[in-house]
Design a protein around this motif. Structure first.
Motif, PDB file in Angstrom:
ATOM      1  N   LEU A  38      14.365  -3.311 -10.025  1.00 23.36           N
ATOM      2  CA  LEU A  38      13.200  -2.587  -9.561  1.00 23.36           C
ATOM      3  C   LEU A  38      12.920  -3.015  -8.125  1.00 23.36           C
ATOM      4  O   LEU A  38      12.816  -4.216  -7.836  1.00 23.36           O
ATOM      5  CB  LEU A  38      11.985  -2.891 -10.425  1.00 23.36           C
ATOM      6  CG  LEU A  38      10.684  -2.198 -10.005  1.00 23.36           C
ATOM      7  CD1 LEU A  38      10.665  -0.762 -10.500  1.00 23.36           C
ATOM      8  CD2 LEU A  38       9.461  -2.943 -10.534  1.00 23.36           C
ATOM      9  N   ALA A  39      12.807  -2.041  -7.220  1.00 23.61           N
ATOM     10  CA  ALA A  39      12.448  -2.302  -5.827  1.00 23.61           C
ATOM     11  C   ALA A  39      11.075  -1.690  -5.577  1.00 23.61           C
ATOM     12  O   ALA A  39      10.942  -0.461  -5.520  1.00 23.61           O
ATOM     13  CB  ALA A  39      13.484  -1.708  -4.878  1.00 23.61           C
ATOM     14  N   ASP A  40      10.062  -2.528  -5.468  1.00 26.13           N
ATOM     15  CA  ASP A  40       8.684  -2.071  -5.297  1.00 26.13           C
ATOM     16  C   ASP A  40       8.378  -1.954  -3.803  1.00 26.13           C
ATOM     17  O   ASP A  40       8.492  -2.933  -3.060  1.00 26.13           O
ATOM     18  CB  ASP A  40       7.726  -3.058  -5.957  1.00 26.13           C
ATOM     19  CG  ASP A  40       6.361  -2.473  -6.210  1.00 26.13           C
ATOM     20  OD1 ASP A  40       6.007  -1.471  -5.560  1.00 26.13           O
ATOM     21  OD2 ASP A  40       5.616  -3.015  -7.049  1.00 26.13           O
ATOM     22  N   CYS A  41       7.978  -0.738  -3.384  1.00 30.82           N
ATOM     23  CA  CYS A  41       7.759  -0.448  -1.965  1.00 30.82           C
ATOM     24  C   CYS A  41       6.286  -0.133  -1.731  1.00 30.82           C
ATOM     25  O   CYS A  41       5.809   0.916  -2.161  1.00 30.82           O
ATOM     26  CB  CYS A  41       8.615   0.734  -1.528  1.00 30.82           C
ATOM     27  SG  CYS A  41      10.382   0.538  -1.868  1.00 30.82           S
ATOM     28  N   ASN A  42       5.577  -1.025  -1.046  1.00 36.48           N
ATOM     29  CA  ASN A  42       4.136  -0.812  -0.879  1.00 36.48           C
ATOM     30  C   ASN A  42       3.746  -0.229   0.472  1.00 36.48           C
ATOM     31  O   ASN A  42       2.557  -0.099   0.755  1.00 36.48           O
ATOM     32  CB  ASN A  42       3.348  -2.096  -1.158  1.00 36.48           C
ATOM     33  CG  ASN A  42       3.710  -3.222  -0.213  1.00 36.48           C
ATOM     34  OD1 ASN A  42       4.389  -3.003   0.786  1.00 36.48           O
ATOM     35  ND2 ASN A  42       3.269  -4.426  -0.528  1.00 36.48           N
ATOM     36  N   THR A  43       4.725   0.124   1.297  1.00 38.46           N
ATOM     37  CA  THR A  43       4.433   0.866   2.523  1.00 38.46           C
ATOM     38  C   THR A  43       5.415   2.026   2.641  1.00 38.46           C
ATOM     39  O   THR A  43       6.517   1.978   2.079  1.00 38.46           O
ATOM     40  CB  THR A  43       4.554  -0.003   3.788  1.00 38.46           C
ATOM     41  OG1 THR A  43       5.927  -0.305   4.039  1.00 38.46           O
ATOM     42  CG2 THR A  43       3.754  -1.295   3.654  1.00 38.46           C
ATOM     43  N   THR A  44       5.006   3.036   3.382  1.00 37.28           N
ATOM     44  CA  THR A  44       5.887   4.187   3.582  1.00 37.28           C
ATOM     45  C   THR A  44       7.142   3.779   4.337  1.00 37.28           C
ATOM     46  O   THR A  44       8.243   4.254   4.036  1.00 37.28           O
ATOM     47  CB  THR A  44       5.135   5.297   4.346  1.00 37.28           C
ATOM     48  OG1 THR A  44       4.004   5.696   3.570  1.00 37.28           O
ATOM     49  CG2 THR A  44       6.030   6.499   4.595  1.00 37.28           C
ATOM     50  N   GLU A  45       6.995   2.903   5.301  1.00 38.93           N
ATOM     51  CA  GLU A  45       8.148   2.459   6.085  1.00 38.93           C
ATOM     52  C   GLU A  45       9.162   1.742   5.195  1.00 38.93           C
ATOM     53  O   GLU A  45      10.379   1.951   5.320  1.00 38.93           O
ATOM     54  CB  GLU A  45       7.692   1.538   7.220  1.00 38.93           C
ATOM     55  CG  GLU A  45       6.873   2.225   8.300  1.00 38.93           C
ATOM     56  CD  GLU A  45       5.473   2.622   7.844  1.00 38.93           C
ATOM     57  OE1 GLU A  45       4.955   2.009   6.876  1.00 38.93           O
ATOM     58  OE2 GLU A  45       4.906   3.567   8.437  1.00 38.93           O
ATOM     59  N   THR A  46       8.671   0.892   4.295  1.00 37.29           N
ATOM     60  CA  THR A  46       9.577   0.197   3.368  1.00 37.29           C
ATOM     61  C   THR A  46      10.285   1.197   2.462  1.00 37.29           C
ATOM     62  O   THR A  46      11.494   1.105   2.237  1.00 37.29           O
ATOM     63  CB  THR A  46       8.788  -0.820   2.522  1.00 37.29           C
ATOM     64  OG1 THR A  46       8.291  -1.848   3.374  1.00 37.29           O
ATOM     65  CG2 THR A  46       9.669  -1.439   1.443  1.00 37.29           C
ATOM     66  N   LEU A  47       9.539   2.171   1.951  1.00 36.27           N
ATOM     67  CA  LEU A  47      10.123   3.181   1.073  1.00 36.27           C
ATOM     68  C   LEU A  47      11.252   3.929   1.779  1.00 36.27           C
ATOM     69  O   LEU A  47      12.330   4.140   1.196  1.00 36.27           O
ATOM     70  CB  LEU A  47       9.030   4.148   0.618  1.00 36.27           C
ATOM     71  CG  LEU A  47       9.465   5.357  -0.205  1.00 36.27           C
ATOM     72  CD1 LEU A  47      10.158   4.925  -1.484  1.00 36.27           C
ATOM     73  CD2 LEU A  47       8.247   6.236  -0.511  1.00 36.27           C
ATOM     74  N   ILE A  48      11.023   4.324   3.009  1.00 36.60           N
ATOM     75  CA  ILE A  48      12.045   5.061   3.758  1.00 36.60           C
ATOM     76  C   ILE A  48      13.295   4.216   3.940  1.00 36.60           C
ATOM     77  O   ILE A  48      14.425   4.681   3.683  1.00 36.60           O
ATOM     78  CB  ILE A  48      11.486   5.502   5.126  1.00 36.60           C
ATOM     79  CG1 ILE A  48      10.418   6.580   4.941  1.00 36.60           C
ATOM     80  CG2 ILE A  48      12.608   6.017   6.031  1.00 36.60           C
ATOM     81  CD1 ILE A  48       9.659   6.902   6.212  1.00 36.60           C
TER      82      ILE A  48
END
Length: 364
Positions: A38-48
């Motif tokens: 599981l990769a939890d992304c708490n910012t849009t930049e991280t998600l991208i």
């Protein structure tokens, strides 16, 4: 096994990476086997950056946010589940802008608190803001597509992110070009709101009647939101960890649209089974006539709570359109129940129901 080099890149991008995470903890049905990672992304930049990395490396990916419209198989997911946790919400200028991971009902509550209207009929719907255009979420006479201004998408083939208008999404009844597709990931949405603090014109008879209002009337947003939440709670459609009737994916089947050439035969089957003196709920729709899935399920003999108290998966005791986990169900139990209800309705009325949730590693 995830390549340590790839894992390091995900961490460097800002993701929290964990192993063997039970997906039952991340879905409103409380069902689903483990995610290898599981990769939890708490910012849009991280998600991208996480999505670009995983796609470039051809790693199997499941994107998950609120988990409210998802049925995951008991074997889980053999890849990386990317959890969307960005959650910023801004209200102003006649619009609300929300990152994809924001809780949808939190977004609605923020608009009501800010004194703007238009989203109140969509109160209490579980899940994330980013999922609403994918599903073209709707309730009590309002659909997200009717207020959607634009959506920010990450194109997974090119890695480009850009804003697109609703005309690019192929929005329809509980669907869009984004549903059942891995081509793009929603990053943010922007919606039109009404600055005067009053609701959208009431377009759903049950809601208008419960408010003592006429269809088309506009009321203060807070008043409409409170009534929508009350109606949804009465049907087990507001999440409550202590109420197994809410351990569901909401309405499990979409209301079927029967083509005009098949409608007489379907109505004849309904009359034969139910009787002449009955009002059949039906509505004009693109491609034919829309019937009520819940009404058909009940008239086919599936009562609330079916198949009984001992079943691990059964219909809600408040609403026959919700399939619920009573605390010990497996996805296999839920799938078996869904098939039984679907096949029973088709046997009696000749109408095939289709599931509303997205399925992963299971087939209904």
């Amino acid at each position: 096994m995830l390549d340590p080099r790839i894992r390091a890149r995900l961490v460097d991008a800002g993701a929290a990476v964990t192993e063997s995470v039970p997906l039952s903890t991340l879905t409103t049905l409380r069902l689903g086997g483990p995610a290898h990672y599981l990769a939890d992304c708490n910012t849009t930049e991280t998600l991208i950056e996480v999505m670009r990395c995983l796609d470039a490396e051809n790693v199997p990916v499941l994107v998950l946010a609120g988990g409210s419209n998802l049925v995951i198989g008991d074997d889980g997911f053999a890849g990386v589940v990317v959890k969307i946790s960005n959650s910023r919400v801004d209200v102003g200028g006649g619009a609300v802008r929300a990152e994809a991971g924001a809780g949808w009902d939190d977004v609605v509550a923020r608009t009501v608190a800010a004194g703007v209207g238009g989203l109140e009929c969509l109160s209490g719907i579980p899940g994330s803001a980013g999922a609403t255009p994918v599903q073209n979420v709707g309730a009590y006479g309002v659909e997200v597509g009717s207020v959607l201004r634009r959506v920010r998408l990450l194109d997974r083939s090119s890695g480009i992110d850009e804003w697109v208008g609703p005309e690019a999404l192929g929005l329809g009844y509980r669907t869009s070009v984004l549903k059942h597709s891995d081509d793009a990931v929603v990053l943010e949405i922007e919606l039109d709101v009404r600055p005067d603090g009053f609701s959208a014109p009431l377009g759903y008879r049950e809601l208008a009647t419960s408010l003592g209002a006429e269809e088309g009337e506009r009321l203060p947003t807070a008043q409409v939101r409170d009534q929508v939440l009350a109606l949804r709670r009465s049907k087990g459609m507001v999440l409550d960890p202590d109420d197994h009737d809410t351990w569901s994916a909401g309405s499990f089947f979409t209301n079927p649209v029967v083509p005009d050439d098949r409608l007489p035969g379907v109505l004849a089957a309904i009359t034969e089974h139910v009787g002449m003196d009955v009002r059949i709920p039906r509505y004009a729709a693109v491609g034919g006539t829309k019937l009520s899935a819940g009404w058909l399920i009940e008239r086919a003999g599936f009562v609330k709570g079916f198949p009984g108290d001992d079943a691990a998966a059964r219909l809600s005791t408040k609403h026959t359109l919700a399939l619920t986990n009573r605390g010990s169900a497996t996805t296999a139990d839920l799938v078996a129940l869904a098939r039984e209800v679907r096949d029973g309705v088709e046997d009696v009325f000749g109408v095939r129901l289709h599931p509303e949730p997205v399925t992963v590693n299971c087939v209904i």
